[in-house]
Scaffold this motif. Structure first.
Motif: not given
Ligand SMILES: [Zn+2]
Ligand SMILES: [Zn+2]
Length: 238
Positions: A72-74, A114-116, A228-229
């Protein structure tokens, strides 16, 4: 107290400038830490590639528009250059595993900014084939993922993802060959563990993303939720 005593007896030496450090659990001094450059947005909202200034914070890069990744996101935390390049080399090949503390600090600060990973409930790392692990003795991605899990309070599972095909070194191959080389080279030991879980997949470097993408394909096909990566570094300086 104990830390101060250890530091007094065995002062830590900075791996960047060879000066003494006053924190016993650090490998780099504050001054050298400044030489490690954090990547700044705008990033591609899929693969995390650095986009030119002026791009909106909701843009995808050309690669992701053409070939949608499975994750979904890296995100990648720092630029892969200078001091960090040497430190990663020391970590992987000289087995300076204590560097994971310095690396984890960098990653966690970036994640907060970045609120990851707020909804992540399982951390996995990119596995190594047993033959390579035997040669290298340590899997750097495992060490990073474990340290991150401990700091973030998120469970980490080391043996869920397995590498079953001992692929030739990816860095020597072109993009299409990399993807072909990696197909079916990973195995998911326990599908139930990943089902409906939001997964944080950890590695040290993001190069073309084919490895994390192949693992994400497997995870998504096995019912994983958001994937998420997060990688420590990426060499995509504009
Ligand atoms: Zn230093
Ligand atoms: Zn992208």
């Amino acid at each position: 107290m104990l830390g101060n005593l250890i530091n007094l007896l065995y002062p830590a030496i900075c791996r960047g400038c060879s000066k003494k450090i006053d924190k016993f659990d650090r490998n780099i001094c504050d001054n050298c830490a400044k030489k490690i450059t954090e990547r700044l947005p705008p990033f591609c909202i899929k693969c995390g590639r650095q986009l030119k200034e002026g791009y909106k914070s909701i843009a995808t890069c050309q690669n992701c528009e053409k070939d949608k990744p499975f994750f979904d996101r890296a995100w990648s935390v720092c630029h892969y250059d200078n001091l960090l390049k040497n430190l990663i080399h020391d970590f992987k090949y000289k087995k300076i595993t204590s560097l994971s503390t310095d690396f984890t600090t960098l990653i966690i600060n970036f994640m907060k900014k970045h609120h990851i990973g707020k909804d992540s409930n399982l951390i996995l790392s990119i596995p190594m084939h047993p033959n390579r692990l035997f040669q290298r003795e340590i899997n750097h991605a495992d060490i990073l993922a474990k340290a991150l899990g401990k700091n973030l309070g998120i469970p980490y599972s080391r043996n869920t993802l397995k590498k079953i095909k001992n692929t030739s070194l990816q860095s020597k191959l072109k993009r299409d060959a990399r993807i072909k080389n990696l197909r079916y080279s990973f195995y998911l030991k326990n599908k139930l563990i990943v089902r409906n879980k939001n997964i944080m997949l950890v590695d040290d470097l993001f190069t073309t993303g084919s490895t994390v993408n192949e693992c994400s394909r497997l995870l998504k096909n096995s019912g994983a939720g958001y994937v998420e990566v997060i990688t420590l570094a990426r060499g995509d300086v504009l």
